[in-house]
Design a protein around this motif. Structure first.
Motif, short mmCIF file in Angstrom:
data_model
loop_
_atom_site.label_atom_id
_atom_site.label_comp_id
_atom_site.label_asym_id
_atom_site.label_seq_id
_atom_site.Cartn_x
_atom_site.Cartn_y
_atom_site.Cartn_z
N VAL A 90 0.65 4.13 -2.67
CA VAL A 90 0.61 5.58 -2.57
C VAL A 90 1.37 6.57 -3.07
CG1 VAL A 90 0.09 7.34 -0.48
CG2 VAL A 90 -0.89 5.01 -0.56
N HIS A 91 2.97 5.95 -3.02
CA HIS A 91 4.11 6.65 -3.56
C HIS A 91 3.69 6.77 -4.99
CE1 HIS A 91 7.01 4.80 -0.68
NE2 HIS A 91 6.27 5.60 0.11
N ALA A 92 3.18 5.81 -5.71
CA ALA A 92 2.94 6.01 -7.34
C ALA A 92 1.85 7.09 -7.48
CB ALA A 92 2.90 4.78 -7.99
N LEU A 124 0.69 -1.20 -0.03
CA LEU A 124 -0.03 0.15 0.23
C LEU A 124 0.84 1.24 0.00
CD1 LEU A 124 -2.84 -1.06 2.41
CD2 LEU A 124 -3.13 -0.73 0.07
N ASP A 125 2.00 1.24 0.98
CA ASP A 125 2.97 2.42 0.89
C ASP A 125 3.35 2.63 -0.54
OD1 ASP A 125 4.64 4.35 1.73
OD2 ASP A 125 6.21 2.98 2.05
N ALA A 126 3.96 1.65 -1.49
CA ALA A 126 4.35 1.75 -2.58
C ALA A 126 3.12 2.39 -3.58
CB ALA A 126 4.88 0.16 -3.25
N ALA A 182 -1.09 12.08 1.94
CA ALA A 182 -1.25 11.02 2.71
C ALA A 182 0.10 10.72 3.78
CB ALA A 182 -1.33 9.84 1.73
N HIS A 183 1.19 11.03 3.02
CA HIS A 183 2.37 10.99 3.71
C HIS A 183 2.47 12.01 4.77
CE1 HIS A 183 3.65 7.62 0.97
NE2 HIS A 183 4.51 7.62 1.76
N ASN A 184 2.01 13.39 4.63
CA ASN A 184 1.89 14.32 5.48
C ASN A 184 1.13 13.70 6.82
OD1 ASN A 184 0.80 16.30 7.34
ND2 ASN A 184 1.17 17.78 5.64
N PRO A 225 3.00 0.91 11.88
CA PRO A 225 3.75 0.97 10.65
C PRO A 225 3.53 1.86 9.72
CG PRO A 225 3.08 -1.10 11.25
CD PRO A 225 2.32 -0.11 12.18
N HIS A 226 4.53 2.41 8.86
CA HIS A 226 4.44 3.42 7.96
C HIS A 226 3.38 3.21 6.78
CE1 HIS A 226 5.41 6.69 5.18
NE2 HIS A 226 5.75 5.79 4.21
N GLY A 227 3.55 1.93 6.24
CA GLY A 227 2.93 1.58 5.29
C GLY A 227 1.24 1.41 5.48
N ALA A 274 -0.35 3.17 7.91
CA ALA A 274 -0.64 4.58 8.12
C ALA A 274 -0.98 5.27 6.98
CB ALA A 274 0.39 5.15 9.24
N THR A 275 0.09 5.08 6.10
CA THR A 275 0.03 5.86 4.77
C THR A 275 -1.40 5.43 4.15
OG1 THR A 275 2.38 6.12 4.72
CG2 THR A 275 1.41 6.56 2.82
N GLY A 276 -1.43 4.07 4.02
CA GLY A 276 -2.62 3.60 3.28
C GLY A 276 -3.79 3.95 3.68
FE LIG Z 1 5.98 5.88 2.11
#
Ligand SMILES: [Fe+2]
Length: 382
Positions: free
Chosen positions: A199-201, A195-197, A264-266, A278-280, A282-284
């Motif tokens: 959201v990055h894209a 999910l983190d990846a 989302a990263h903010n 976990p970062h992923g 939370a970001t997701g």
């Molecule tokens: Fe990230």
């Protein structure tokens, strides 16, 4: 006409079994028979992956030193210890083997081992990184942070503050993407990092910094991850799905290296200051709570993202994917005071998070930050 720069992309070696080529890359970059420092995630020891990497290097005539003392996210003390080891062994190259933490550590060791300076000298670009840093080979074993192709590193300093370092010197010379190394990643980690990846894209291709060349990578990254996340979670041994996820997260990494992230990263960075989530994940969930609001700021870009995910409505397709990954959505029981979204909004407003806030296509006002924090805290599992 938009003006842009596409930053150099490291050599990418992709495919099942390609870890064998660690030897030729190390010889090319470090020199024949030069010692090599391996920075490995400790979890890989029990899987035999660390021993395999060491054996590949040894068979090619490279003496090795191993640092696998990492616990959780990288700490300045770990990086300094690993750099001292690499320096003592006169390493000619650094190999990072693991998730984002191992890769970020290796990237920083490549500079610290040469300069002899503690890593904190480089936090927040306080000192220039050495031009004669050691070459870096990144071998990700999760999909992932995309750290194998970025110039950014995150670590905790001695005051336990999460800080970043950034510079061309931190970008690996080569990335070896071998999906065989990711087959043992547990389901929850596959879901969160995937999910983190994703959201990055999505963020790199929809924020104010997005550009045409980066979009090529981001849209393909979105398609690969959206098409394979559920499959990789449900069938961890599916090497095709694992390969698609690894490549997708690498492409997403190229996106954030060029264009950065957004709201989302903010939010996930703000959550990280309040609770250990976990970062992923939370970001997701931050993306889930806010994607429809952000998409109103650039419907065209989000329509392209939706198309890459195989749908028409980015918020609807993303929501389905996030929930299908099996990740826990609600923040109940995670150590946050859900009656105080204002505290989350306060963290979101910190200057350290302003670049992500300002890159978002719809710039949130202070009142918006409260509303967005309320949305995040109101999420429920279906
Ligand atoms: Fe990230």
């Amino acid at each position: 006409m938009q003006s842009f720069t596409l930053a150099p992309v490291p050599e990418i070696v992709f495919g099942s079994g390609r870890i064998a080529e660690l030897a030729s890359r190390a010889t090319l970059l470090a020199g024949r028979n030069a010692p090599v420092a391996l920075i490995a995630d400790p979890a890989l020891d029990g899987l035999g992956i660390t021993a395999r990497a060491l054996a590949i290097l040894a068979a090619a005539g490279h003496a090795t030193c191993l640092y696998d003392g990492l616990r959780g996210e990288p700490k300045a003390s770990d990086i300094d210890r690993a750099a001292a080891l690499a320096r003592e062994h006169k390493a000619g190259a650094v190999v990072g083997l693991g998730g984002g933490s191992a890769l970020d550590t290796a990237k920083l060791v490549a500079s610290c081992a040469v300069s002899g300076k503690p890593v904190e000298a480089y936090q927040l670009c306080q000192a220039p990184l050495p031009a004669d840093h050691l070459p870096i080979i990144a071998v990700p074993t999760t999909a992932g942070t995309g750290a194998e192709v970025t110039r950014t590193c995150i670590f905790s300093n001695s005051r336990h503050e999460k800080v970043w370092a950034w510079g061309d010197e931190l970008k690996p010379e080569a990335a070896i993407l071998d999906p065989d190394l990711t087959l043992a990643v547990p389901r929850s980690v596959t879901a969160a990092t995937g999910l983190d990846a994703l959201v990055h894209a999505i963020e790199a291709s929809t924020n104010r910094n997005r550009h045409d060349a980066s979009d090529l990578y981001c849209h393909r990254g979105v398609a690969l991850i959206a098409g394979n996340l559920e499959r990789a979670v449900k069938a961890p041994g599916d090497v095709e799905a694992r390969g698609a996820m690894l490549l997708g997260s690498c492409y997403a990494g190229i996106g954030i290296d060029n264009c950065g992230t957004a709201l989302a990263h903010n939010i996930s960075h703000a959550i990280a200051n309040l609770a250990a989530i976990p970062h992923g994940r939370a970001t997701g969930l931050a993306m889930l709570a806010t994607i429809d609001w952000v998409a109103e700021g650039n419907p065209q870009a989000f329509t392209k993202v939706a198309a890459a995910m195989g749908g028409n409505d980015a918020a609807a397709v993303y929501g389905r994917l996030d929930r299908a990954s099996g990740i826990k959505i609600s923040l109940h029981g995670d150590g946050l005071d859900l009656k105080r979204p204002d505290l989350l909004a306060e963290q979101m407003a910190l200057p350290v998070n302003s670049s992500m806030r300002n890159a978002t296509v719809r710039t949130p006002t202070d009142a918006d930050l409260i509303m967005l924090a309320e949305r995040v805290y109101a999420l429920v599992d279906a």
